[in-house]
Design an enzyme around this catalytic site. Structure first.
Site, short mmCIF file in Angstrom:
data_model
loop_
_atom_site.label_atom_id
_atom_site.label_comp_id
_atom_site.label_asym_id
_atom_site.label_seq_id
_atom_site.Cartn_x
_atom_site.Cartn_y
_atom_site.Cartn_z
N GLU B 50 0.86 -1.09 -0.19
CA GLU B 50 0.19 0.25 0.14
C GLU B 50 0.57 1.06 0.10
OE1 GLU B 50 -0.11 -2.81 1.94
OE2 GLU B 50 -2.72 -3.01 1.53
N PHE B 112 -12.25 -6.16 14.25
CA PHE B 112 -10.81 -7.13 13.08
C PHE B 112 -9.93 -6.39 12.30
CE2 PHE B 112 -9.23 -9.26 9.11
CZ PHE B 112 -7.86 -9.94 9.85
N GLN B 113 -9.08 -6.17 12.29
CA GLN B 113 -8.73 -5.30 10.98
C GLN B 113 -8.88 -3.64 11.24
OE1 GLN B 113 -8.10 -6.30 6.87
NE2 GLN B 113 -6.43 -7.60 7.84
N LYS B 162 -17.35 -0.75 6.14
CA LYS B 162 -17.91 -1.90 4.55
C LYS B 162 -19.77 -0.87 4.64
CE LYS B 162 -17.35 -5.83 3.69
NZ LYS B 162 -16.47 -7.58 4.40
N MET B 474 24.60 8.02 2.78
CA MET B 474 24.44 10.06 2.82
C MET B 474 24.49 9.58 4.59
SD MET B 474 23.65 13.05 2.46
CE MET B 474 22.80 13.43 1.34
C1 LIG Z 1 12.73 5.46 4.41
C2 LIG Z 1 13.82 5.94 5.57
N1 LIG Z 1 14.58 5.39 6.33
C3 LIG Z 1 15.65 6.22 6.45
C4 LIG Z 1 16.69 7.56 6.04
C5 LIG Z 1 17.19 7.70 6.40
N2 LIG Z 1 18.42 7.49 5.15
C6 LIG Z 1 18.41 8.73 4.39
S1 LIG Z 1 19.33 8.63 3.18
C7 LIG Z 1 20.10 6.64 3.60
C8 LIG Z 1 21.14 6.21 2.87
C9 LIG Z 1 20.02 5.68 1.53
O1 LIG Z 1 21.00 5.05 0.57
P1 LIG Z 1 20.83 4.13 -0.39
O2 LIG Z 1 19.65 4.21 -0.97
O3 LIG Z 1 22.03 3.20 -1.28
O4 LIG Z 1 21.52 5.20 -1.03
P2 LIG Z 1 22.95 6.78 -1.36
O5 LIG Z 1 23.34 7.41 -0.43
O6 LIG Z 1 24.24 4.95 -0.96
O7 LIG Z 1 23.48 7.14 -2.41
C10 LIG Z 1 19.33 6.99 5.02
C11 LIG Z 1 18.74 5.59 5.18
C12 LIG Z 1 15.07 7.89 5.23
N3 LIG Z 1 15.21 9.00 4.23
N4 LIG Z 1 14.26 7.11 4.70
#
Ligand SMILES: Cc1ncc(C[n+]2csc(CCOP(=O)(O)OP(=O)(O)O)c2C)c(N)n1
Ligand SMILES: [Mg+2]
Lengths: 156, 565
Positions: B50, B112-113, B162, B474
């Site tokens: 979803e 439920f749900q 529903k 990042m």
């Molecule tokens: C749902 C979610 N969880 C955690 C984060 C924190 N976060 C920001 S950038 C990142 C790393 C992303 O890694 P990747 O997709 O390999 O991209 P890269 O930075 O290596 O290009 C994380 C964990 C986020 N933005 N969103």
């Protein structure tokens, strides 16, 4: 910036969930609502909320703008020059002197509203500060229960 | 006409011109799905989660400018969708999200749900509804579409028990929306506009600060004209990329945390900020007290709550950017004197020369920035670019040669990893003639990887380009810079799937890329074959996104380059 006490009135469509929409804006920012009163605006589909809170100017301006953004909100007033009143009900043991209590209450726009076998109940209506004063003054009559209403306010 | 609540939902969606609904069925929404089965007014696309339904609807909405629609069941269906609602709320994306709810008689019984869906969505939607009677549905559905798209756009959530979808009532969709309490200001105050125009004429070093509101307002054409006519330089926010063409001489670049040195310096030196549909987000402004310190600020925004929220506006104008810009152009037409800005433009050109957005090529490994540039060279205007969240996202924003509004689709406000792929499916659905690229990371792509099935099944040929640094890059960058290189839980080198086997098991095509030549071949092949693809590009592992304003720092204090070996 020092936190100042603020009184905000909000006119909203009288429908389910509107109250939580309004209060969520405060709680979501970690702001406490000191008092809140709600009642229908006569002959309309609206209700009026009076909210007493305290916070910095910037945050309260933000809250006012966010309140405007809520779909069921018609108007928001952040009062500067206002008449503000609050009500209190106080229950005393009937062993205390009714005439003393009554005299004091009348100085605060009130009087005895109920006399029972064991208790008497007094109502007053005044500015919130004066309500606090009254509640301080009557301590010596051993109040058993106190209820404050929260403020209602009108711009002058 | 008398019909069931479920039929009303279908009729309303068709009346609103909806051609695509992304969703996932379940118990509480089955009455509506039964009617979906019987109709042929729109297509329902079954995503595999979803969250992806909502992100796909967001991508669709952003690419098309229309309201995106998602449909989900109660309980876990709804909670899975919450991230999407929050994402759309932060980025002002118009959506209508319809969820099923347990029957009215069971609400509040821990059925439920059952979950208090409107209680949860209240803080991450523009508005929401719990429908308690089918007779309310025509009004609510019509209001929802109107509120979603008007004013500052946003997601609307409608929760329908529903029994209400089974209830028979009168359906009349012809009544106009009447909302006494919701009348967004569209037309800017003409006196304020006149004052702002005077300020523009008198400024020595004015600067356009272009925000995502321009794209929501479909005003990029007008803004392009305004910039050209005045000769005033411009910076764009992340959300506004594509407003001006990348090669527009007056476009400096993106500003903010990973904006260009010149853009941030221009913002620090300007004497008049002309903010159009931008909201002074903390990732843009850096340290607020130092932001555009020498400038007066004109702030045009449709949302009064955005004006003077963070930075005090000297010329606040509440209104739709498009109309305000048109009014400004009329007033300013015979007052422009472009030669006035010669030395200002020279100053900016010097900033650009001093520290251009750039990167160092290396012989033995592909640089991630090169991949972005290369996609731009090979596809340019022909591609729509979605991204996930991380370093790759910033490189996409910095280095892609954007040529139009709605070309760049990315999660800005919420920064939702897992956004890119489903959004790119929605983009493909909205704009089938263009190539839909998702620039993603080895971390992010796994957050909605199940959508390979949706894309393959529904022939939504999204090309996912993984800039694979084997890191949550990042976060790794911040650990490198601010946590003394303690790479806590960010090294993914021991946690890599075989991406090619993965995508091929779903019926797509995989490419493993370690050289530039392989990349060119892979991208060309995927575009030609028009298939769902994963192009797994091994890139320099320790590249950092630069320049950078450290969190809370001032825009004029940028880290310019850093190398880690
Ligand atoms: C749902 C979610 N969880 C955690 C984060 C924190 N976060 C920001 S950038 C990142 C790393 C992303 O890694 P990747 O997709 O390999 O991209 P890269 O930075 O290596 O290009 C994380 C964990 C986020 N933005 N969103
Ligand atoms: Mg990575």
């Amino acid at each position: 910036m020092a936190d100042a006490r603020r009184v905000i009135s909000v006119i909203v469509i009288n429908e389910a969930s509107v109250l939580s929409r309004v209060t969520d804006l405060f709680s979501g920012r970690g702001y406490n609502i000191e008092s809140l009163t709600v009642a229908p605006v006569p002959d309309s589909k609206y209700s009026r909320l009076t909210i007493v809170t305290s916070g910095s100017v910037r945050v309260s301006e933000q809250i006012v703008k966010q309140l405007h953004k809520l779909i069921p909100v018609l108007k928001v007033y952040e009062h500067a020059d206002l008449v503000e009143k609050e009500m209190a009900l106080v229950k005393f043991p009937s062993s205390e002197s009714p005439s003393d209590i009554s005299a004091l209450a009348s100085a605060y726009n009130g009087g005895i509203v109920n006399v029972g076998e064991e208790t008497i109940i007094v109502m007053i209506a005044d500015e919130p500060k004066r309500v606090s004063n009254f509640l301080n003054l009557v301590k010596r009559y051993h109040p058993k229960e106190i209820v404050r209403s929260g403020s209602v306010a009108l711009e002058r | 006409m008398q019909m069931s609540g479920a039929q009303m939902v279908i009729e309303a969606l068709i009346a609103e011109g909806v051609d695509t609904v992304f969703g996932y069925p379940g118990g509480a929404i089955m009455n509506v799905y039964d009617e979906i089965y019987k109709q042929d007014g729109f297509e329902h696309i079954l995503t595999r989660h979803e969250q992806a339904s909502v992100h796909a609807a967001e991508g669709y909405a952003k690419a098309s400018g229309k309201v995106g629609v998602a449909m989900i069941t109660s309980g876990p269906g709804f909670t899975n969708a919450v991230t999407g609602l929050a994402d759309a709320y932060m980025d002002s994306i118009p959506l209508v999200v319809i969820s099923g709810q347990v029957p009215m008689s069971l609400i509040g019984t821990d059925a439920f749900q059952e979950i208090d869906a409107v209680g949860i969505s209240r803080s991450c939607t523009k508005h929401n509804y719990l429908v308690t009677d089918a007779s309310e549905l025509p009004r609510i559905l019509k209001e929802a579409f109107y509120i979603a798209a008007s004013g500052r756009p946003g997601p609307i959530h409608i929760d329908i028990p529903k029994d209400v979808t089974a209830q028979i009532a009168e359906f009349d969709y012809s009544k106009p929306v009447e909302l006494e309490t919701y009348k967004p200001t569209v037309k800017g105050n003409s006196r304020q506009i006149r004052k702002a125009v005077d300020a523009i004429v008198n400024a020595k070093r004015p600067l356009f600060y272009l925000g995502g509101g321009i794209i929501n307002s479909n005003a990029s054409e007008e803004v392009r004209q305004f910039v050209a006519m005045t000769g005033i330089p411009a910076v764009e926010t992340f959300m506004a990329r594509g407003t001006l063409r990348y090669d527009d001489e007056l476009l400096i670049s993106m500003l903010g945390m990973h904006g260009s040195y010149a853009a941030n310096m221009a913002m620090s030196e300007t004497d008049l900020v002309i903010a159009l549909g931008a909201r002074f987000d903390d990732r843009v402004t850096g340290k607020l007290s130092e932001f555009a310190k020498n400038a007066d600020i004109i702030h045009v925004d449709i949302d009064p709550a955005s004006i003077s929220k963070l930075v005090n506006a000297h010329y606040p104008i509440v209104g739709d950017v498009k109309g305000v810009v048109i009014a400004m152009m009329e007033l300013i037409a015979d007052k422009v004197n472009k030669s006035r800005y010669e030395s200002w433009l020279e100053t900016i050109a010097n900033f650009e020369k001093l520290h251009p957005l750039s990167y160092q090529e290396e012989d033995d490994v592909i640089k991630p920035q090169w991949v972005v540039e290369r996609i731009g060279e090979l596809l340019g205007d022909q591609a729509n670019i979605s991204t996930d969240v991380g370093q790759h996202q910033m490189w996409a924003a910095q280095f892609y040669p954007f040529t139009r509004a709605r070309q760049f689709i990315s999660s800005g406000g919420l920064g939702t990893m897992g956004f890119g792929f489903p959004a790119a499916m929605g983009v493909k659905r909205a704009d089938r003639d263009r190539v839909s690229i998702n620039i993603t990371g080895d971390g992010s792509i796994l957050m909605n990887i199940q959508e390979l099935m949706t894309a393959v099944e529904n022939k939504l040929p999204v090309i996912n380009v993984i800039l694979n640094n084997q890191y949550l890059g990042m976060v790794r960058q911040w650990q490198t810079l601010f946590y003394d290189k303690r790479h806590s839980s960010t090294d993914l080198s021991a946690g890599q799937p075989n991406f090619t086997m993965l995508v091929e098991s779903f019926g797509g095509v995989g490419y493993e890329v370690t050289t530039k030549a392989e990349f060119d071949a892979a991208l060309k092949d995927a575009v030609e074959k028009n298939v769902v693809a994963l192009i797994n590009v091994s890139v320099a592992r320790l590249e950092n996104v630069m320049p950078m304003v450290p969190s809370g720092g001032s825009l004029f204090n940028m880290m310019l380059a850093s190398k880690e070996k």
